[in-house]
Write an enzyme that holds these catalytic residues in place. Structure first.
Site, mmCIF file in Angstrom:
data_model
loop_
_atom_site.group_PDB
_atom_site.id
_atom_site.type_symbol
_atom_site.label_atom_id
_atom_site.label_comp_id
_atom_site.label_asym_id
_atom_site.label_seq_id
_atom_site.Cartn_x
_atom_site.Cartn_y
_atom_site.Cartn_z
ATOM 1 N N THR A 164 0.883 -1.164 0.061
ATOM 2 C CA THR A 164 -0.107 0.157 0.058
ATOM 3 C C THR A 164 0.863 1.181 -0.232
ATOM 4 O O THR A 164 2.044 1.439 0.766
ATOM 5 C CB THR A 164 -0.627 -0.090 1.323
ATOM 6 O OG1 THR A 164 -1.468 -1.126 1.442
ATOM 7 C CG2 THR A 164 -1.779 1.101 1.296
ATOM 8 N N ARG A 192 -12.866 -8.847 -1.138
ATOM 9 C CA ARG A 192 -12.037 -8.324 0.104
ATOM 10 C C ARG A 192 -11.546 -6.859 0.150
ATOM 11 O O ARG A 192 -11.030 -6.418 -0.895
ATOM 12 C CB ARG A 192 -10.848 -9.206 0.547
ATOM 13 C CG ARG A 192 -10.052 -8.977 1.554
ATOM 14 C CD ARG A 192 -8.739 -7.957 1.257
ATOM 15 N NE ARG A 192 -7.854 -7.882 2.399
ATOM 16 C CZ ARG A 192 -6.854 -6.821 2.567
ATOM 17 N NH1 ARG A 192 -6.858 -6.177 1.494
ATOM 18 N NH2 ARG A 192 -6.124 -6.701 3.685
ATOM 19 N N VAL A 193 -11.860 -6.132 1.241
ATOM 20 C CA VAL A 193 -11.303 -4.768 1.495
ATOM 21 C C VAL A 193 -10.632 -4.836 2.866
ATOM 22 O O VAL A 193 -10.920 -5.372 3.780
ATOM 23 C CB VAL A 193 -12.920 -3.890 1.465
ATOM 24 C CG1 VAL A 193 -12.317 -2.641 1.933
ATOM 25 C CG2 VAL A 193 -13.816 -3.976 0.418
ATOM 26 N N GLY A 194 -9.636 -4.107 2.532
ATOM 27 C CA GLY A 194 -8.449 -3.947 3.598
ATOM 28 C C GLY A 194 -8.871 -2.559 4.127
ATOM 29 O O GLY A 194 -9.750 -2.030 4.302
ATOM 30 N N ASP A 195 -7.597 -2.216 5.124
ATOM 31 C CA ASP A 195 -7.864 -1.046 5.970
ATOM 32 C C ASP A 195 -7.832 0.313 5.253
ATOM 33 O O ASP A 195 -8.232 1.031 5.719
ATOM 34 C CB ASP A 195 -6.562 -1.028 7.108
ATOM 35 C CG ASP A 195 -5.340 -1.144 6.357
ATOM 36 O OD1 ASP A 195 -5.049 -1.635 5.466
ATOM 37 O OD2 ASP A 195 -4.611 -0.606 7.001
ATOM 38 N N GLY A 216 0.297 -2.727 5.268
ATOM 39 C CA GLY A 216 0.623 -3.926 5.901
ATOM 40 C C GLY A 216 -0.595 -4.610 5.950
ATOM 41 O O GLY A 216 -1.553 -4.451 5.167
ATOM 42 N N THR A 217 -0.870 -5.508 6.891
ATOM 43 C CA THR A 217 -1.889 -6.537 7.090
ATOM 44 C C THR A 217 -3.099 -5.543 7.498
ATOM 45 O O THR A 217 -3.430 -5.569 8.592
ATOM 46 C CB THR A 217 -1.874 -7.600 8.297
ATOM 47 O OG1 THR A 217 -0.382 -8.186 7.665
ATOM 48 C CG2 THR A 217 -2.576 -8.653 8.239
ATOM 49 N N GLY A 218 -3.937 -5.236 6.492
ATOM 50 C CA GLY A 218 -5.256 -4.472 6.861
ATOM 51 C C GLY A 218 -6.051 -5.136 7.732
ATOM 52 O O GLY A 218 -6.788 -4.161 8.368
HETATM 53 N N1 GLY Z 1 -3.215 -2.580 3.922
HETATM 54 C C1 GLY Z 1 -3.676 -2.695 2.808
HETATM 55 C C2 GLY Z 1 -4.370 -3.908 2.919
HETATM 56 O O1 GLY Z 1 -4.305 -4.692 3.722
HETATM 57 O O2 GLY Z 1 -5.200 -4.017 2.012
#
Ligand code: GLY
Length: 306
Positions: A164, A192-195, A216-218
């Site tokens: 990102t 799927r939608v992240g942060d 990173g890990t949304g």
């Molecule tokens: N940080 C971006 C995502 O997880 O999509």
């Protein structure tokens, strides 16, 4: 004095940022992120990104203006080159904050956003290699016309933390703004939608305190509302560094799901900044542009084990 804080993926946008350092933060953010979205060598933002499990690119972006707390976001947007501009238009032209999927694409079409086939040869080849390496041979022939559920864990995002892009600006007008754009987790389940487009998770700005963006890990940042948490910890009196560390400590309460890395980027209203790679042993590169020097500096984040 204006300050721009941007993560490693933002490098194709740095020239735009430096050239526009005396402009309003929202304009700087949009210009920088547009350059990154157009750069096909960045495989996690805009054109040329790694697609989802069915070979389609779904893009997420958001932008927030700390003076008014106005925000705009799009999620799972297909077929448009600049989700950051569509997100900004949601903020400025609609009574809404967040559009997803078909509605986001319809809005993009109606405002004349630039339509584009975003899949490059490299991203198609990457997808083919992922299918080849992760999907059992007997399923490959009819992939993706089969249930995807049990394959969703087949591959974790290869870009992980570097993916990102986030750009934070405290500008000459005293405003703090934040913008984030991504194609999200590579080979993700469709929809799927992240942060990144979730205001309060991947993006937040409030002139009284500063601006925050996560990469990173949304899934982790959504579960503990990281970006808004950093702002709230500042509201409680913590400095920008301590606020980031406290927000990262919140990840220690998570169990189940995917627990990996999140890099929190934050700048306070005076331009002081802090970047923390939570769940990482090694720091992550980021850039700072300060108006006074007129050039960018490359720095490495602090780390925190979870
Ligand atoms: N940080 C971006 C995502 O997880 O999509």
């Amino acid at each position: 004095m204006a300050v721009i804080l941007a993560n490693e993926t933002a490098w194709p946008g740095l020239k735009s940022g430096i050239d526009r350092i005396d402009e309003c933060g929202l304009d700087i953010i949009e210009a920088m992120i547009r350059d990154i979205e157009a750069a096909s060598e960045v495989h996690s933002v805009g054109r040329g990104s790694w697609p989802n499990m069915v070979g389609e690119l779904e893009l997420d972006a958001s932008i927030m203006y700390g003076r008014t707390l106005e925000a705009g976001a799009v999620a799972a947007l297909k077929g448009y080159l600049h989700p950051i501009s569509v997100a900004r238009a949601v903020m400025s032209r609609l009574p809404h904050v967040f559009l997803a999927g078909e509605g986001a694409a319809r809005f993009a079409r109606e405002i004349g956003a630039e339509a584009s086939n975003l899949l490059t040869e490299a991203s198609r080849n990457g997808f083919d290699a992922w299918v080849e390496g992760n999907i059992p041979e007997k399923l490959r022939e009819r992939w993706p016309e089969c249930s995807l559920v049990e394959h969703a864990w087949a591959s974790l995002d290869p870009e992980e933390v570097g993916g990102t892009t986030c750009v934070l600006v405290c500008d000459d007008f005293g405003d703090c703004s934040a913008g984030v754009s991504t194609s999200g987790w590579a080979w993700k389940y469709p929809g799927r939608v992240g942060d990144s487009p979730v205001i309060g998770a991947g993006c937040y700005a409030d002139n009284r305190y500063g601006a925050v963006g996560c990469i990173g890990t949304g899934e982790m940042a959504i579960r503990v509302s990281t970006a808004r948490s950093v702002i709230l910890y500042m509201k409680q009196g913590m400095c920008v560094e301590e606020a980031c560390r406290e927000a990262a400590r919140d990840y220690r309460d998570l169990s189940g799901g995917v627990i990996r890395r999140v890099v929190i980027h934050a700048v306070d209203r005076s331009g002081s900044h802090f970047v923390l790679a939570a769940g990482a042993d090694e720091g992550t590169r980021y850039y700072v542009v300060e108006e006074e020097s007129g050039r960018f500096e490359e720095r490495i984040s602090e780390t925190m084990r979870l």
